[in-house]
Enzyme design. Structure first.
Site, PDB file in Angstrom:
ATOM      1  N   HIS A 150       0.814  -1.216   0.000  1.00 21.61           N
ATOM      2  CA  HIS A 150       0.000   0.000   0.000  1.00 21.61           C
ATOM      3  C   HIS A 150       0.854   1.276   0.000  1.00 21.61           C
ATOM      4  O   HIS A 150       0.404   2.338  -0.449  1.00 21.61           O
ATOM      5  CB  HIS A 150      -0.935   0.003   1.207  1.00 21.61           C
ATOM      6  CG  HIS A 150      -2.199   0.773   1.003  1.00 21.61           C
ATOM      7  ND1 HIS A 150      -2.243   1.967   0.326  1.00 21.61           N
ATOM      8  CD2 HIS A 150      -3.475   0.531   1.383  1.00 21.61           C
ATOM      9  CE1 HIS A 150      -3.483   2.429   0.299  1.00 21.61           C
ATOM     10  NE2 HIS A 150      -4.252   1.573   0.925  1.00 21.61           N
ATOM     11  N   ASP A 383      -9.069  -7.243 -18.116  1.00 25.71           N
ATOM     12  CA  ASP A 383      -9.282  -8.285 -19.124  1.00 25.71           C
ATOM     13  C   ASP A 383      -7.928  -8.751 -19.640  1.00 25.71           C
ATOM     14  O   ASP A 383      -7.211  -8.003 -20.294  1.00 25.71           O
ATOM     15  CB  ASP A 383     -10.143  -7.720 -20.259  1.00 25.71           C
ATOM     16  CG  ASP A 383     -10.401  -8.720 -21.368  1.00 25.71           C
ATOM     17  OD1 ASP A 383      -9.918  -9.868 -21.279  1.00 25.71           O
ATOM     18  OD2 ASP A 383     -11.083  -8.348 -22.344  1.00 25.71           O
TER      19      ASP A 383
END
Length: 468
Positions: A150, A383
């Site tokens: 993070h 994708d």
């Protein structure tokens, strides 16, 4: 679900032409990087067949790393042993291949449980800033487990990278190109501390937040409860929250839902009436700073809003009370607030030896909550060549009070909420939520009946006028 790890290796960026130097380059962490959580976050993607081979995903990853070099680097520390820079040394990311001797349907739908932890690399003691695990099922389905530090990037930046990885796998140019400059957050001269940041983003090193009991919590004390909120329910919830005072604008779906959950969790935990409860809400600064920072900015650019209330007021007052508290608190985290934070972080925080309030090691937030909204991130656009994911969700994170909101894979505007609760409060929360659901449905049925009656009377008048 038994996951078999087939291989684990480090993969490095692929560059077109001469690679950049990897010995002396680095990027200093910004004040926004340093104030966020120092830990790895993990997400899970599930894809139906046909799916591209692992080799194609590896090549795409290596190409994306050439554009997002930070992920392939390592953290460098300052003299105090604190993370200070990202070394652009191209040491690479962890790439794991795994398999499961069963079909995806036999373990779906994924529910928040420890079994999810086997679908991505470990989050503890990790040198790499990014890790990937590809898990294959006998039906041809694939699960991508992704973990990222993070300190390197927030949710917006990480989701942009994931979309770019998918583009690279499909042979497309990465678009948009990330904005890498972390030196744009300069303090003002002279600095202006216009807001109270001590107690918000920073606290004294001598203060230990939370109740004494939270230190002894074990994982089994907490259950992560998943709730699906249909688009119909959310519409009715917004109607119940009403409009903002002095306007004809409704509270947002996010404001209404967080207000609903805040009240429900507070009731379920039987918090004392005079005790204060606070919600920590992430606020993206890209569109709030003036001049605006591009959405393609790669790094952390998040601060937090902290709406708070006495438990008795939160429970006794209507939903609109909590929604207004949330709306007003988020509204205050504006350009002036972000710039005040930059000044404070550069001058006062170090001078007063303050530490951040973002504690990745806390196992409970009680009596408070934290809400991480992933509703606007393009996670469902990832994708790799076989279509968008069938399911996207966070991994198992049993930190009581830390809730995640994300769009449901139904794609109809519904929302999934992942709500970690103390085991002893789960039954009460379910009961309260069901009761609130019924109240909302009945109140809206009454409103619908009123509308029908009003329309009937109007039609009668119009018919009479027409006949005359």
């Amino acid at each position: 679900m038994k996951v078999k790890k087939e291989s684990s290796r480090v993969v490095k960026p692929i560059y077109e032409g001469t690679p950049p130097p990897s010995t002396s380059s680095y990027i200093p962490l910004s004040v926004f990087d340093k104030v966020t959580y120092d830990n790895h976050m993990a997400v899970i993607y599930a894809y139906r067949p046909p799916t591209p081979p692992n080799a194609a995903l590896e090549v795409g990853l290596r190409k994306a790393l050439a554009v997002y070099r930070e992920w392939a680097g390592r953290l460098g520390k300052d003299d105090d042993g604190e993370p200070a820079v990202i070394l652009l040394n191209d040491k690479g990311v962890r790439f794991v291949e795994a398999s499961v001797d069963s079909t995806l349907n036999s373990v779906m739908p994924f529910k928040p449980s420890t079994s999810l932890l086997a679908l991505h690399p470990s989050l503890k003691g990790v040198e790499e800033l990014l890790q990937v695990q590809l898990t294959r099922f006998t039906c041809g389905s694939m699960v991508v487990g992704f973990t990222a530090n993070h300190l390197v990037a927030d949710g917006q930046a990480t989701s942009n990278f994931l979309v770019a990885w998918g583009q690279a796998c499909r042979g497309l140019e990465i678009d948009p190109i990330p904005f890498h400059d972390r030196n744009i957050f300069s303090p003002r001269d002279p600095p202006r501390f216009e807001f109270q940041h001590k107690g918000a983003e920073f606290m004294s090193n001598k203060i230990k937040k939370g109740y004494p009991s939270v230190d002894n919590i074990i994982m089994d004390d907490i259950v992560v409860h998943k709730v699906h909120f249909s688009s119909e329910f959310l519409t009715k919830l917004k109607a119940k929250a009403g409009t903002k005072k002095g306007t004809n604008k409704s509270y947002s779906t996010f404001e209404s839902l967080v207000a609903h959950l805040w009240r429900a969790v507070t009731k379920a935990t039987s918090l004392g009436g005079l005790e204060t409860t606070t919600v920590r809400i992430s606020v993206n600064g890209r569109s709030r700073l003036n001049p605006r920072v591009p959405m393609e900015y790669f790094g952390n650019l998040v601060l937090w809003a902290f709406p708070s209330a006495k438990a008795k007021d939160l429970i006794r007052e209507p939903l609109s009370y909590a929604a207004k508290l949330i709306h007003d608190a988020v509204l205050k985290v504006n350009n002036n607030y972000f710039k005040s934070f930059i000044d404070f972080a550069n001058y006062k925080a170090e001078e007063e030896a303050l530490i951040t309030t973002a504690d990745a090691n806390k196992s409970a937030m009680f009596p408070n909550l934290e809400v991480d909204s992933w509703l606007r991130f393009p996670f469902y656009d990832v994708d790799f060549g076989g279509g968008c994911p069938y399911i996207f969700m966070p991994s198992y994170l049993p930190t009581e009070g830390t809730m995640f909101l994300l769009p449901s894979f139904f794609g109809d505007g519904s929302i999934d909420a992942f709500i970690p609760l103390f085991q002893e409060n789960l039954a009460s929360f379910k009961q309260i939520h069901r009761r609130n659901d019924n109240i909302i449905r009945k109140s809206m049925m009454f409103l619908d009946a009123e509308k029908i009656e009003w329309c009937y009377q109007l039609c009668s008048v119009l018919l009479a006028l027409y006949s005359a």
